[in-house]
Design a protein around this motif. Sequence first.
Motif, PDB file in Angstrom:
ATOM      1  N   SER A   1       0.862  -1.195   0.000  1.00  0.00           N
ATOM      2  CA  SER A   1       0.000   0.000   0.000  1.00  0.00           C
ATOM      3  C   SER A   1       0.895   1.242   0.000  1.00  0.00           C
ATOM      4  CB  SER A   1      -0.894   0.007   1.238  1.00  0.00           C
ATOM      5  OG  SER A   1      -0.101   0.149   2.410  1.00  0.00           O
ATOM      6  N   ILE A   2       0.309   2.417  -0.244  1.00  0.00           N
ATOM      7  CA  ILE A   2       1.076   3.672  -0.283  1.00  0.00           C
ATOM      8  C   ILE A   2       1.748   3.936   1.064  1.00  0.00           C
ATOM      9  CG2 ILE A   2       0.886   6.193  -0.538  1.00  0.00           C
ATOM     10  CD1 ILE A   2      -1.392   5.672  -2.551  1.00  0.00           C
ATOM     11  N   SER A   3       1.021   3.677   2.154  1.00  0.00           N
ATOM     12  CA  SER A   3       1.593   3.918   3.482  1.00  0.00           C
ATOM     13  C   SER A   3       2.761   2.971   3.758  1.00  0.00           C
ATOM     14  CB  SER A   3       0.515   3.748   4.559  1.00  0.00           C
ATOM     15  OG  SER A   3      -0.008   2.424   4.528  1.00  0.00           O
ATOM     16  N   GLU A   4       2.661   1.714   3.290  1.00  0.00           N
ATOM     17  CA  GLU A   4       3.747   0.748   3.477  1.00  0.00           C
ATOM     18  C   GLU A   4       4.976   1.143   2.666  1.00  0.00           C
ATOM     19  OE1 GLU A   4       1.477  -3.492   4.423  1.00  0.00           O
ATOM     20  OE2 GLU A   4       1.522  -2.746   2.360  1.00  0.00           O
ATOM     21  N   LEU A   5       4.743   1.642   1.416  1.00  0.00           N
ATOM     22  CA  LEU A   5       5.847   2.081   0.563  1.00  0.00           C
ATOM     23  C   LEU A   5       6.553   3.290   1.166  1.00  0.00           C
ATOM     24  CD1 LEU A   5       4.209   1.709  -2.978  1.00  0.00           C
ATOM     25  CD2 LEU A   5       6.140   0.392  -2.109  1.00  0.00           C
ATOM     26  N   THR A   6       5.748   4.200   1.742  1.00  0.00           N
ATOM     27  CA  THR A   6       6.312   5.407   2.385  1.00  0.00           C
ATOM     28  C   THR A   6       7.183   5.004   3.565  1.00  0.00           C
ATOM     29  OG1 THR A   6       4.343   6.659   1.745  1.00  0.00           O
ATOM     30  CG2 THR A   6       5.745   7.630   3.455  1.00  0.00           C
ATOM     31  N   LYS A   7       6.702   4.039   4.326  1.00  0.00           N
ATOM     32  CA  LYS A   7       7.429   3.562   5.498  1.00  0.00           C
ATOM     33  C   LYS A   7       8.732   2.863   5.093  1.00  0.00           C
ATOM     34  CE  LYS A   7       6.630   1.039   9.810  1.00  0.00           C
ATOM     35  NZ  LYS A   7       5.674   0.205  10.581  1.00  0.00           N
ATOM     36  N   LEU A   8       8.679   2.104   4.002  1.00  0.00           N
ATOM     37  CA  LEU A   8       9.875   1.395   3.516  1.00  0.00           C
ATOM     38  C   LEU A   8      10.934   2.375   3.029  1.00  0.00           C
ATOM     39  CD1 LEU A   8       8.533  -1.673   1.480  1.00  0.00           C
ATOM     40  CD2 LEU A   8      10.131  -1.777   3.388  1.00  0.00           C
ATOM     41  N   GLY A   9      10.483   3.353   2.250  1.00  0.00           N
ATOM     42  CA  GLY A   9      11.407   4.323   1.680  1.00  0.00           C
ATOM     43  C   GLY A   9      12.225   3.700   0.556  1.00  0.00           C
ATOM     44  N   PRO A  10      12.978   4.514  -0.196  1.00  0.00           N
ATOM     45  CA  PRO A  10      13.784   4.003  -1.318  1.00  0.00           C
ATOM     46  C   PRO A  10      14.783   2.913  -0.913  1.00  0.00           C
ATOM     47  CG  PRO A  10      13.656   6.398  -1.391  1.00  0.00           C
ATOM     48  CD  PRO A  10      13.076   5.978  -0.067  1.00  0.00           C
ATOM     49  N   SER A  11      15.456   3.102   0.235  1.00  0.00           N
ATOM     50  CA  SER A  11      16.468   2.117   0.654  1.00  0.00           C
ATOM     51  C   SER A  11      15.819   0.793   1.075  1.00  0.00           C
ATOM     52  CB  SER A  11      17.308   2.676   1.812  1.00  0.00           C
ATOM     53  OG  SER A  11      16.472   2.964   2.929  1.00  0.00           O
ATOM     54  N   GLY A  12      14.672   0.903   1.761  1.00  0.00           N
ATOM     55  CA  GLY A  12      13.965  -0.303   2.191  1.00  0.00           C
ATOM     56  C   GLY A  12      13.426  -1.078   1.014  1.00  0.00           C
ATOM     57  N   LEU A  13      12.919  -0.352   0.016  1.00  0.00           N
ATOM     58  CA  LEU A  13      12.380  -1.004  -1.191  1.00  0.00           C
ATOM     59  C   LEU A  13      13.510  -1.672  -1.980  1.00  0.00           C
ATOM     60  CD1 LEU A  13       9.672  -1.389  -2.598  1.00  0.00           C
ATOM     61  CD2 LEU A  13      10.097   0.691  -3.902  1.00  0.00           C
ATOM     62  N   LYS A  14      14.665  -1.004  -2.051  1.00  0.00           N
ATOM     63  CA  LYS A  14      15.819  -1.569  -2.750  1.00  0.00           C
ATOM     64  C   LYS A  14      16.270  -2.863  -2.068  1.00  0.00           C
ATOM     65  CE  LYS A  14      20.458  -0.445  -4.386  1.00  0.00           C
ATOM     66  NZ  LYS A  14      21.558   0.563  -4.383  1.00  0.00           N
ATOM     67  N   LYS A  15      16.216  -2.852  -0.719  1.00  0.00           N
ATOM     68  CA  LYS A  15      16.592  -4.039   0.047  1.00  0.00           C
ATOM     69  C   LYS A  15      15.641  -5.196  -0.250  1.00  0.00           C
ATOM     70  CE  LYS A  15      17.429  -5.643   4.774  1.00  0.00           C
ATOM     71  NZ  LYS A  15      17.356  -5.297   6.225  1.00  0.00           N
ATOM     72  N   GLN A  16      14.340  -4.906  -0.346  1.00  0.00           N
ATOM     73  CA  GLN A  16      13.341  -5.929  -0.654  1.00  0.00           C
ATOM     74  C   GLN A  16      13.548  -6.503  -2.051  1.00  0.00           C
ATOM     75  OE1 GLN A  16      11.001  -7.393   1.337  1.00  0.00           O
ATOM     76  NE2 GLN A  16      12.069  -6.233   2.934  1.00  0.00           N
ATOM     77  N   VAL A  17      13.949  -5.636  -3.007  1.00  0.00           N
ATOM     78  CA  VAL A  17      14.238  -6.099  -4.374  1.00  0.00           C
ATOM     79  C   VAL A  17      15.423  -7.056  -4.355  1.00  0.00           C
ATOM     80  CG1 VAL A  17      15.070  -5.394  -6.665  1.00  0.00           C
ATOM     81  CG2 VAL A  17      13.262  -4.082  -5.548  1.00  0.00           C
ATOM     82  N   ASN A  18      16.473  -6.710  -3.598  1.00  0.00           N
ATOM     83  CA  ASN A  18      17.661  -7.574  -3.493  1.00  0.00           C
ATOM     84  C   ASN A  18      17.302  -8.938  -2.898  1.00  0.00           C
ATOM     85  OD1 ASN A  18      19.447  -5.707  -4.543  1.00  0.00           O
ATOM     86  ND2 ASN A  18      19.949  -4.821  -2.538  1.00  0.00           N
ATOM     87  N   ILE A  19      16.516  -8.901  -1.818  1.00  0.00           N
ATOM     88  CA  ILE A  19      16.102 -10.148  -1.162  1.00  0.00           C
ATOM     89  C   ILE A  19      15.305 -11.017  -2.130  1.00  0.00           C
ATOM     90  CG2 ILE A  19      14.595 -11.110   0.627  1.00  0.00           C
ATOM     91  CD1 ILE A  19      15.386  -8.661   2.364  1.00  0.00           C
ATOM     92  N   SER A  20      14.344 -10.412  -2.836  1.00  0.00           N
ATOM     93  CA  SER A  20      13.498 -11.147  -3.789  1.00  0.00           C
ATOM     94  C   SER A  20      14.313 -11.709  -4.944  1.00  0.00           C
ATOM     95  CB  SER A  20      12.392 -10.239  -4.331  1.00  0.00           C
ATOM     96  OG  SER A  20      11.530  -9.827  -3.305  1.00  0.00           O
ATOM     97  N   TYR A  21      15.275 -10.911  -5.440  1.00  0.00           N
ATOM     98  CA  TYR A  21      16.087 -11.347  -6.583  1.00  0.00           C
ATOM     99  C   TYR A  21      16.914 -12.580  -6.220  1.00  0.00           C
ATOM    100  CZ  TYR A  21      19.432 -11.300 -10.420  1.00  0.00           C
ATOM    101  OH  TYR A  21      20.208 -11.664 -11.501  1.00  0.00           O
TER     102      TYR A  21
END
Length: 283
Positions: A249-269
Motif C-alpha cells: 500500500s502507499i503507506s507501506e511504501l512510504t514507510k519502507l522508503g527508497p532504501s527499504g524497497l531496494k533491500k526488498q528487491v535484493n532479497i526477492s532477486y
Amino acid sequence: MSFRKSYVYNQNPTFTPPKNNKRRPYFICFAMKKASEIDVARCELNYVIQPKNVKTGIPLKRYRRLNEHRASAMRAMVLAMLYHFNISSQLVQASVEQLSDECGLSTLSKIGNKSITRASRLITQFMEPMGFVTCKKIWDRVLGNYMPKMITLTPLFFMLLNISEKQLINAKNQQLGWINKNLIIKGLKPISAIEAQRRAKDTQMRNLFKYRISKHNFYKKRKHAQRIIALDEKEARQKILRALVGKYSISELTKLGPSGLKKQVNISYYYLKKIATNTYPDN
C-alpha cells in the motif's frame, strides 16, 4: 569391458531405507529378513508361473530365467516394497520413483533428467504379469493427469518368501488388534478389518494428493523464477520492483522508503535465483 556388460547402470543395486528410517512392525521385519536370506529372483515360482497380460489375461511368452540385471533389481525391489508395505491396506506406501531411488535403480542424464525405467519395467513387465503385485492408476482431476501407480502386494508375493497366506492374515489380525487398542484408549469404538483397510487407503490417497499438489506448486513457482532470472539482471530487478510496488500500500511504501524497497528487491532477486536452481525435496 564389452558393451553387453556395461550397458546397465549400477549392476548391483541394493535397497537403502530412507533417512527417516522408521520402526517397522514385527511382520515387516520378519518378511524383510526372509527376503534377505532367500534368493527371490531364483525362487521356484519364477519358473512355474505363467505370466499373463494384465489387461487381457492372455498368457505371455517369457524366458525361463530372469537375466542377472533384472534379477539383481528384483532382489532390491522386494526389500523396498516390504519396507513400505502397509499391512492393513496391503498397499506399498511409496511411489515407483521413490522405490527406484532407494534401490539405486534411478539414473540421471547429462542434462539432469531422471529415468526410473529400470524399476518401472521390472514392475510392469515382470512382477505384475507374474501376479506378485497389482498396480492401479488413478486420474488426478486437479492436475489433469494420472497419479503415480498404487501398488498392492498379493499373497503370491509373500509366497516368494515362503510366507503363507495364513501368516499374512494373522499379521493383518495382529495389526487390527493394535489399531483397535489405540482407538479404545482414545475412547473410540473398535473397527473391522474392512474399515481398517478403507481408512489406510484413504490416508494414502490424501497424502498422495497433498504430495502431488505440493510438487505441482513447487515446479510452477520454480518455472516462474527461472523466467525472471533468465532476463537481464537490470530488467529482472525492475520486474520485481513493479511487483513489489503493486503488492504494498502507499503507506507501506512510504514507510519502507527508497532504501527499504531496494533491500526488498535484493532479497526477492536472490530468493528467486535460489528457487530457480532448487530441486524438489524428495529428489
